[in-house]
Design a protein around this motif. Structure first.
Motif, PDB file in Angstrom:
ATOM      1  N   ILE A 153     -22.706  -1.870 -33.823  1.00  3.94           N
ATOM      2  CA  ILE A 153     -22.510  -1.578 -32.406  1.00  3.94           C
ATOM      3  C   ILE A 153     -21.505  -0.448 -32.277  1.00  3.94           C
ATOM      4  O   ILE A 153     -20.544  -0.362 -33.057  1.00  3.94           O
ATOM      5  CB  ILE A 153     -22.036  -2.839 -31.635  1.00  3.94           C
ATOM      6  N   ALA A 154     -21.753   0.437 -31.317  1.00  2.70           N
ATOM      7  CA  ALA A 154     -20.844   1.560 -31.075  1.00  2.70           C
ATOM      8  C   ALA A 154     -20.916   1.944 -29.604  1.00  2.70           C
ATOM      9  O   ALA A 154     -21.898   1.664 -28.917  1.00  2.70           O
ATOM     10  CB  ALA A 154     -21.215   2.754 -31.946  1.00  2.70           C
ATOM     11  N   ALA A 155     -19.862   2.583 -29.118  1.00  2.00           N
ATOM     12  CA  ALA A 155     -19.788   3.014 -27.722  1.00  2.00           C
ATOM     13  C   ALA A 155     -19.510   4.509 -27.657  1.00  2.00           C
ATOM     14  O   ALA A 155     -18.858   5.075 -28.542  1.00  2.00           O
ATOM     15  CB  ALA A 155     -18.686   2.246 -26.988  1.00  2.00           C
ATOM     16  N   ARG A 156     -20.015   5.133 -26.582  1.00  2.00           N
ATOM     17  CA  ARG A 156     -19.734   6.556 -26.384  1.00  2.00           C
ATOM     18  C   ARG A 156     -19.622   6.857 -24.899  1.00  2.00           C
ATOM     19  O   ARG A 156     -20.170   6.138 -24.058  1.00  2.00           O
ATOM     20  CB  ARG A 156     -20.824   7.428 -27.002  1.00  2.00           C
ATOM     21  N   SER A 157     -18.922   7.942 -24.592  1.00  2.00           N
ATOM     22  CA  SER A 157     -18.803   8.441 -23.221  1.00  2.00           C
ATOM     23  C   SER A 157     -19.948   9.401 -22.948  1.00  2.00           C
ATOM     24  O   SER A 157     -20.178  10.333 -23.728  1.00  2.00           O
ATOM     25  CB  SER A 157     -17.466   9.164 -23.026  1.00  2.00           C
ATOM     26  N   GLU A 158     -20.681   9.166 -21.871  1.00  2.00           N
ATOM     27  CA  GLU A 158     -21.778  10.072 -21.529  1.00  2.00           C
ATOM     28  C   GLU A 158     -21.248  11.421 -21.051  1.00  2.00           C
ATOM     29  O   GLU A 158     -21.915  12.446 -21.193  1.00  2.00           O
ATOM     30  CB  GLU A 158     -22.656   9.441 -20.448  1.00  2.00           C
ATOM     31  N   ALA A 159     -20.053  11.442 -20.480  1.00  2.00           N
ATOM     32  CA  ALA A 159     -19.486  12.696 -19.968  1.00  2.00           C
ATOM     33  C   ALA A 159     -19.076  13.634 -21.100  1.00  2.00           C
ATOM     34  O   ALA A 159     -19.267  14.847 -21.023  1.00  2.00           O
ATOM     35  CB  ALA A 159     -18.280  12.398 -19.073  1.00  2.00           C
ATOM     36  N   THR A 160     -18.516  13.083 -22.167  1.00  2.00           N
ATOM     37  CA  THR A 160     -18.013  13.919 -23.257  1.00  2.00           C
ATOM     38  C   THR A 160     -18.879  13.856 -24.506  1.00  2.00           C
ATOM     39  O   THR A 160     -18.785  14.726 -25.388  1.00  2.00           O
ATOM     40  CB  THR A 160     -16.580  13.479 -23.638  1.00  2.00           C
ATOM     41  N   LEU A 189     -20.569   4.893 -19.435  1.00  2.00           N
ATOM     42  CA  LEU A 189     -20.248   4.379 -20.759  1.00  2.00           C
ATOM     43  C   LEU A 189     -21.523   3.767 -21.330  1.00  2.00           C
ATOM     44  O   LEU A 189     -22.203   2.980 -20.667  1.00  2.00           O
ATOM     45  CB  LEU A 189     -19.150   3.317 -20.671  1.00  2.00           C
ATOM     46  N   THR A 190     -21.867   4.126 -22.581  1.00  6.10           N
ATOM     47  CA  THR A 190     -23.090   3.612 -23.211  1.00  6.10           C
ATOM     48  C   THR A 190     -22.759   2.929 -24.523  1.00  6.10           C
ATOM     49  O   THR A 190     -22.019   3.474 -25.349  1.00  6.10           O
ATOM     50  CB  THR A 190     -24.088   4.755 -23.476  1.00  6.10           C
ATOM     51  N   LEU A 191     -23.318   1.743 -24.701  1.00  7.68           N
ATOM     52  CA  LEU A 191     -23.241   1.040 -25.976  1.00  7.68           C
ATOM     53  C   LEU A 191     -24.609   1.091 -26.647  1.00  7.68           C
ATOM     54  O   LEU A 191     -25.640   0.918 -25.980  1.00  7.68           O
ATOM     55  CB  LEU A 191     -22.832  -0.424 -25.784  1.00  7.68           C
ATOM     56  N   THR A 192     -24.611   1.349 -27.929  1.00  5.37           N
ATOM     57  CA  THR A 192     -25.835   1.316 -28.732  1.00  5.37           C
ATOM     58  C   THR A 192     -25.627   0.323 -29.862  1.00  5.37           C
ATOM     59  O   THR A 192     -24.602   0.371 -30.551  1.00  5.37           O
ATOM     60  CB  THR A 192     -26.155   2.701 -29.307  1.00  5.37           C
ATOM     61  N   VAL A 241     -30.931  -1.347 -29.174  1.00  5.86           N
ATOM     62  CA  VAL A 241     -30.740  -1.553 -27.740  1.00  5.86           C
ATOM     63  C   VAL A 241     -29.607  -0.659 -27.261  1.00  5.86           C
ATOM     64  O   VAL A 241     -28.608  -0.466 -27.965  1.00  5.86           O
ATOM     65  CB  VAL A 241     -30.395  -3.036 -27.422  1.00  5.86           C
ATOM     66  N   THR A 242     -29.763  -0.105 -26.061  1.00  2.00           N
ATOM     67  CA  THR A 242     -28.655   0.600 -25.412  1.00  2.00           C
ATOM     68  C   THR A 242     -28.427  -0.003 -24.042  1.00  2.00           C
ATOM     69  O   THR A 242     -29.361  -0.497 -23.389  1.00  2.00           O
ATOM     70  CB  THR A 242     -28.921   2.109 -25.242  1.00  2.00           C
ATOM     71  N   VAL A 243     -27.178   0.015 -23.602  1.00  2.00           N
ATOM     72  CA  VAL A 243     -26.823  -0.392 -22.248  1.00  2.00           C
ATOM     73  C   VAL A 243     -25.827   0.632 -21.710  1.00  2.00           C
ATOM     74  O   VAL A 243     -24.843   0.952 -22.381  1.00  2.00           O
ATOM     75  CB  VAL A 243     -26.235  -1.826 -22.213  1.00  2.00           C
TER      76      VAL A 243
END
Length: 602
Positions: free
Chosen positions: A56-63, A87-90, A20-22
């Motif tokens: 679970i992990a998070a990343r910045s869509e901009a960078t 901001l996206t969590l997978t 899942v991603t949000v």
């Protein structure tokens, strides 16, 4: 507020993992928090769905860089601030709960409730939600489809993978999703489209009969709440059923329901008889459909809105589950799906079930409702001695109120008028800006207002008391007798035995022969008067005795052999029976006939 973007894919069906991603376009400047609900509305128990998130992990869509993510309590995560962009969590969710409450995934079937898989970005509860439901990879999944009442986005075909939309998070998680191969039936009730989705291995399913019967049930319920307009509160409805070897259950949603049934209970082509299993399944469908009005839109104030982080206490579940349990079978007879005698048999069965439990003398239905979180949904071996079901006794409370109102008003008013008043005042506009719920003490005044009948002591005793309801007295004006229908003829130990090869006691009833003899739940009976006891022969052994006889019982408690002498009780009442008191030949309908006809149609 910009929409929240979700995606969900059956990443590894063999390992039972959804990915899942949000994505949050405007995360909180101080650090965005995400929460997964700890319970699902309609099932009143804290279930800790966050325990199934395995990574679970998070990343910045901009960078494109990883963003630090810390867990701050059992169901909440906080991402470090991002300077710009989304901001996206997978995360991966383990889905191996074959029930209607959570999520399940294997090579044959996928199913999920949003409360089990979709993290909520706190502060964005009111944002539109868009979710892309993706197909699993592999040729073997090429014929999988999607069943849900969620609204398809432009470009997504009904039953197809693609993007779906919800107005907010509450709407998103109130639409379960079934994935895989399934039988599909359709019908319309007062102009509203209904889908019937049957998953699991079924053969010779009589879908035309099923859709025909469900159409009668649904049309009857729509007309009950909106007798003039015949307008349903949803544009489309989906019945989702998972057919298994042994299972039963359902969970309501605002435009759909998730069900589990024994595959043997579904109708079979060429066999027109109304089996007990099929009648039970139709009653389950009727129950969950009635919730479309009663609890999904007519709600207690404690549920308006839901707080999915913790328990939401109300003493009114006897109204929302009990009244629904009353109407589920009542609608079957009113719609013509079952006969009058079938209906009276079902009521008698409910009466017997309630009267056999001594917990009814210790707990009121209001107390049962409030304690659902720690008692009804966490039953142990002493449950029948300590609690009463707000479902079953609640249905008898509804019956008592309906009979009392009809008799006092000479058939001019009924519980139907109460349900319509609840609908107009609390339910009809719930999702269109008037989201108010019923106060804990609002029901009795509303009954008086809707019907002109003062229930008085009956209301107090039924809701807050532990006295048995005066059902025989209330049924008499309708020409219906309530009586104990004989006994099973065998003396009784007063126990319930767990299914299996050994005779393990699942429960020992208050004041019973077994209790007086020192037996307890969990004991394994091995002999009665020197004869071996198994999981299937206890009744036949006891049939050799009479009430008052003393028998020697050997049993294991843990690994210790115990011996006791038990004095057997009188035979237990097998069941209660409701029957119409048929009078001799006469002209026209009697007052009793008229009241009964207004109640159940015959």
């Amino acid at each position: 507020m910009k929409p929240i973007q979700y995606s969900i894919v059956p990443k590894d069906p063999a390992a039972h993992l959804f990915e899942v991603t949000v994505s949050v376009a405007e995360p909180a400047a101080q650090g965005q928090r995400f929460m997964l609900p700890v319970w699902i509305p309609g099932s009143y128990m804290v279930r800790e769905f966050a325990r199934n998130i395995v990574s679970i992990a998070a990343r910045s869509e901009a960078t494109g860089r990883k963003v630090a993510l810390r867990k701050i309590d059992k169901h909440t995560w906080e991402a470090a601030p991002v300077q710009q962009g989304a901001l996206t969590l997978t995360y991966q969710v383990y889905a191996w709960d074959m029930s209607v409450r959570a999520a399940h995934l294997d090579d044959d079937i996928g199913f999920f409730n949003g409360t089990s898989v979709f993290l909520l970005p706190l502060g964005h509860e009111a944002a539109e939600c868009r979710v892309v439901i993706e197909a699993p990879a592999g040729e073997q999944y090429g014929d999988w489809r999607v069943a849900t009442a969620l609204c398809e986005a432009r470009g997504t075909k009904r039953y197809g993978f693609g993007e779906y939309r919800a107005a907010d998070y509450d709407e998103l998680v109130d639409h379960p999703v079934t994935l895989g191969r399934f039988e599909l039936g359709r019908f319309k009730a007062h102009g509203v489209s209904h889908d019937v989705v049957i998953s699991g291995k079924v053969t010779s399913l009589d879908m035309p009969r099923l859709t025909r019967d469900l159409e009668q049930i649904c049309a009857t319920q729509i007309a009950l709440f909106e007798p003039r307009t015949r307008r349903a509160p949803m544009e489309r409805y989906v019945f989702m059923t998972l057919a298994v070897a042994d299972g039963y259950g359902g969970l309501e949603h605002r435009a759909s329901t998730a069900l589990i049934c024994n595959r043997a209970d579904l109708p079979v082509r060429g066999k027109e008889a109304m089996t007990e299993g099929y009648r039970t399944y139709l009653g389950l469908c009727s129950h969950e459909y009635f919730h479309t009005w009663n609890v999904k839109r007519i709600k207690p104030a404690a549920f308006a809105p839901y707080d999915l982080k913790q328990e939401n206490y109300t003493s009114l579940l006897w109204l929302f589950e009990g009244f629904t349990s009353y109407y589920d079978d009542l609608v079957l007879v009113r719609s013509g799906v079952i006969t009058r005698d079938d209906y009276l048999m079902l009521v008698g069965k409910t009466v017997g079930g309630v009267l056999r439990g001594s917990g009814r003398r210790k707990q009121s239905v209001a107390e049962s409702s409030f304690d659902a979180w720690v008692k009804y949904y966490r039953q142990d071996e002493n449950a029948s001695n300590a609690i009463v079901s707000y479902y079953t006794k609640g249905s008898l409370v509804a019956l008592a109120f309906d009979l009392a109102i009809r008799a006092a008003s000479e058939g001019r008013k009924s519980l139907d008028d109460v349900m319509r008043a609840l609908w107009v005042r609390y339910g009809r506009d719930f999702y269109t800006g008037k989201a108010i719920g019923i106060g804990e003490h609002d029901v009795e005044p509303l009954i008086r207002e809707a019907t002109g009948v003062e229930l008085g002591r009956l209301f107090t005793d039924a809701v807050d008391g532990t006295r048995d309801l005066p059902l025989a007295e209330l049924l008499a004006p309708f020409g219906v007798k309530l009586e104990a229908d004989g006994a099973n003829g065998k003396p009784s130990l007063g126990v319930r035995v767990r299914a299996g090869a050994d005779c393990t006691l699942a429960a020992v009833h208050d004041g019973s022969a077994a209790r007086r003899g020192g037996l307890s739940a969990g004991d394994v009976l091995v002999a009665v008067d020197g004869l071996r006891v198994t999981g299937s022969n206890l009744e036949s052994l006891l049939a050799r005795y009479r009430a008052g006889d003393k028998v020697e019982v050997h049993a294991f408690r843990r690994d210790e052999l115990r011996q006791t002498v038990v004095t057997l009780d009188a035979p237990e009442v097998a069941r209660y029976r409701l029957a119409v008191d048929e009078a001799g030949p006469r002209r026209g309908l009697s007052p009793k006939d008229k009241l009964r006809k207004g109640w159940i149609g015959s």
